[in-house]
Design an enzyme around this catalytic site. Structure first.
Site, PDB file in Angstrom:
ATOM      1  N   ASP A  90       3.910  -5.704  11.868  1.00  0.00           N
ATOM      2  CA  ASP A  90       4.187  -6.785  10.751  1.00  0.00           C
ATOM      3  C   ASP A  90       5.574  -7.247  10.908  1.00  0.00           C
ATOM      4  O   ASP A  90       5.993  -7.707  11.867  1.00  0.00           O
ATOM      5  CB  ASP A  90       3.996  -6.450   9.486  1.00  0.00           C
ATOM      6  CG  ASP A  90       3.251  -7.093   8.167  1.00  0.00           C
ATOM      7  OD1 ASP A  90       3.760  -8.147   8.318  1.00  0.00           O
ATOM      8  OD2 ASP A  90       2.027  -6.885   8.873  1.00  0.00           O
ATOM      9  N   HIS A 130       6.020  -9.842   3.174  1.00  0.00           N
ATOM     10  CA  HIS A 130       4.602  -9.302   3.912  1.00  0.00           C
ATOM     11  C   HIS A 130       4.357  -7.675   4.815  1.00  0.00           C
ATOM     12  O   HIS A 130       4.217  -7.079   4.180  1.00  0.00           O
ATOM     13  CB  HIS A 130       3.951 -10.153   4.458  1.00  0.00           C
ATOM     14  CG  HIS A 130       2.805  -9.708   5.356  1.00  0.00           C
ATOM     15  ND1 HIS A 130       2.183  -8.716   6.122  1.00  0.00           N
ATOM     16  CD2 HIS A 130       1.801  -9.941   4.732  1.00  0.00           C
ATOM     17  CE1 HIS A 130       0.400  -8.633   6.278  1.00  0.00           C
ATOM     18  NE2 HIS A 130       0.342  -9.962   4.894  1.00  0.00           N
ATOM     19  N   LEU A 186      10.712   4.305  -8.505  1.00  0.00           N
ATOM     20  CA  LEU A 186      11.307   4.570  -9.350  1.00  0.00           C
ATOM     21  C   LEU A 186      11.671   5.615  -9.944  1.00  0.00           C
ATOM     22  O   LEU A 186      10.601   6.067 -10.484  1.00  0.00           O
ATOM     23  CB  LEU A 186      12.067   3.083  -9.363  1.00  0.00           C
ATOM     24  CG  LEU A 186      12.477   1.896  -8.800  1.00  0.00           C
ATOM     25  CD1 LEU A 186      12.411   1.011  -9.452  1.00  0.00           C
ATOM     26  CD2 LEU A 186      13.415   2.565  -7.471  1.00  0.00           C
ATOM     27  N   VAL A 240       7.477   0.421  -7.182  1.00  0.00           N
ATOM     28  CA  VAL A 240       5.724   0.504  -6.645  1.00  0.00           C
ATOM     29  C   VAL A 240       5.885   1.994  -6.491  1.00  0.00           C
ATOM     30  O   VAL A 240       6.482   2.445  -6.066  1.00  0.00           O
ATOM     31  CB  VAL A 240       5.799  -0.448  -5.601  1.00  0.00           C
ATOM     32  CG1 VAL A 240       4.675  -0.661  -4.794  1.00  0.00           C
ATOM     33  CG2 VAL A 240       5.659  -2.091  -6.002  1.00  0.00           C
ATOM     34  N   ASN A 275      -9.523 -12.757   6.205  1.00  0.00           N
ATOM     35  CA  ASN A 275      -9.169 -13.866   4.943  1.00  0.00           C
ATOM     36  C   ASN A 275     -10.157 -15.292   5.004  1.00  0.00           C
ATOM     37  O   ASN A 275     -10.387 -15.295   6.694  1.00  0.00           O
ATOM     38  CB  ASN A 275      -8.171 -13.843   4.142  1.00  0.00           C
ATOM     39  CG  ASN A 275      -7.562 -13.047   3.925  1.00  0.00           C
ATOM     40  OD1 ASN A 275      -7.665 -12.302   3.539  1.00  0.00           O
ATOM     41  ND2 ASN A 275      -6.113 -12.953   4.018  1.00  0.00           N
ATOM     42  N   ALA A 330      -9.792  -6.030  14.098  1.00  0.00           N
ATOM     43  CA  ALA A 330     -10.780  -5.033  13.427  1.00  0.00           C
ATOM     44  C   ALA A 330     -12.127  -5.156  14.063  1.00  0.00           C
ATOM     45  O   ALA A 330     -12.385  -4.427  13.791  1.00  0.00           O
ATOM     46  CB  ALA A 330     -10.671  -6.109  11.828  1.00  0.00           C
ATOM     47  N   VAL A 375     -11.605   1.044  15.301  1.00  0.00           N
ATOM     48  CA  VAL A 375     -10.754   0.773  14.084  1.00  0.00           C
ATOM     49  C   VAL A 375     -11.245   0.273  13.516  1.00  0.00           C
ATOM     50  O   VAL A 375     -12.306  -0.136  13.369  1.00  0.00           O
ATOM     51  CB  VAL A 375     -10.041  -1.259  14.856  1.00  0.00           C
ATOM     52  CG1 VAL A 375      -9.410  -1.115  13.570  1.00  0.00           C
ATOM     53  CG2 VAL A 375      -9.674  -0.353  16.392  1.00  0.00           C
ATOM     54  N   SER A 416      -4.881  -8.267   3.932  1.00  0.00           N
ATOM     55  CA  SER A 416      -3.514  -7.688   3.858  1.00  0.00           C
ATOM     56  C   SER A 416      -3.837  -6.231   3.228  1.00  0.00           C
ATOM     57  O   SER A 416      -3.241  -5.094   3.553  1.00  0.00           O
ATOM     58  CB  SER A 416      -2.612  -8.538   3.691  1.00  0.00           C
ATOM     59  OG  SER A 416      -1.723  -9.203   5.049  1.00  0.00           O
TER      60      SER A 416
END
Length: 358
Positions: A59, A94, A107, A113, A186, A197, A202, A249
């Site tokens: 990425d 991203h 955290l 997250v 998308n 993909a 895959v 994503s």
């Protein structure tokens, strides 16, 4: 359509990731991660947390300064022009968002997250720069390098023109017992399942909404294997921000995290059997059986970790992906990497990142 027109249309169709306020976000962020409850991730994490699994994220790099990611990100590598770093910076956000969804460690006081596989390690493979775009050749080289570093999962939350370098690298990764997870794409960018993909073997991931229905943003096609949450997904971002958005994503990174859970729980299980376990235990949605919107269904982490799934017979195909439509399609015009940074999109011939949208 001329390539220039396609680039303009692509630029106009992509929205910037929405940054959440820093001050209030950390102690509210976990509640906003609705996909954790929807997929029963807490129960799955009592069975596996991804220990011992290296997940490569091909990425924009990963911001390793993030509190949730600092202990999760190992030194990686950059590819393309001006490469030279170890992948642990991100000028776009991203890649950092994808890493957070996979292996964010949270955290204090259950804030911040939390990723699907918080004890997995992230190998950042920068194959695209937000300012300068990227080349599919870089993606191919990055996949090869990730395999050489013993990554057991490769997350490709993007699509690219059908370059032979990428196809060869993906096929070599699969042959090397790596689970390759890639975004179906998308609808703002493509009307069919994206490359890579659509390569057999895959794990092509489509998106769902909060109700478990097919997400309007997600493409469909015969190569779709699994589905996962794709809308209103909150994760880590670069520049000490949190971000929320939609796109395949997100669903790709979530499934990559589930693969890490399974590979950790069953370390001797070959990649093809890992994928078969995921498809066999997926929660069927849409039309009965496999369909073009959900594949075999919504990924089911607890089921994948607990179900009794007999090994495939020796006569069964090694590729878990359906074959219709997955062959090379000659004559298609190259598409471009589209990278969103501060509202600016710059393209260069190559890849399309399936961006997180408002």
């Amino acid at each position: 359509m001329k390539l220039t027109a396609r680039v303009v249309a692509l630029v106009l169709s992509i929205a910037v990731m929405l940054a959440l306020p820093v001050g209030a976000a950390a102690d509210e962020i976990r509640d906003r991660q609705w996909h954790l409850a929807a997929l029963d991730i807490p129960a799955a994490q009592r069975l596996s947390q991804g220990e011992g699994v290296l997940v490569a994220v091909a990425d924009t790099g990963v911001d390793a300064r993030r509190g949730e990611l600092a202990a999760a990100v190992v030194a990686g590598k950059e590819f393309g022009e001006q490469a030279g770093g170890d992948g642990r910076t991100d000028t776009d956000g991203h890649g950092t968002a994808m890493a957070g969804l996979i292996a964010g460690r949270g955290l204090a006081s259950n804030s911040g997250v939390l990723g699907v596989a918080p004890k997995a390690q992230i190998l950042p493979v920068r194959t695209i720069r937000s300012e300068f775009g990227g080349s599919p050749v870089n993606l191919g080289a990055g996949i090869d390098w990730a395999v050489s570093q013993k990554a057991k999962v490769i997350c490709i939350a993007a699509g690219t023109s059908e370059y032979p370098e990428v196809r060869r690298a993906v096929e070599a990764a699969i042959a090397a017992d790596v689970v390759v997870v890639a975004a179906a794409g998308n609808t703002t960018n493509t009307r069919q399942v994206a490359f890579p993909a659509n390569v057999p073997g895959v794990v092509a991931v489509a998106g769902t909404d909060k109700s478990g229905n097919h997400a309007a943003i997600s493409t469909t096609g015969p190569e779709v294997l699994l589905a996962a949450p794709a809308v209103a997904i909150v994760s880590t971002g670069a520049f000490d921000r949190y971000v929320t958005g939609e796109g395949t994503s997100n669903s790709t990174a979530i499934v990559a995290g589930v693969v890490a859970l399974v590979r950790s729980k069953f370390p001797q299980l070959p990649a093809a059997e890992v994928v078969r376990r995921l498809t066999a235990t997926a929660v069927d949605r849409g039309k009965p059986g496999r369909d073009d919107e959900f594949g075999y269904g919504i990924v089911n982490p607890v089921g994948a970790l607990t179900a009794s799934v007999p090994a495939a017979s020796s006569s069964a195909s090694a590729s878990p992906s359906p074959s219709p439509g997955s062959s090379q399609r000659p004559g298609r015009s190259p598409v471009v990497w589209a990278v969103v940074g501060a509202g600016l999109v710059l393209g260069c011939a190559g890849l399309v990142a399936w961006r997180r949208r408002r």
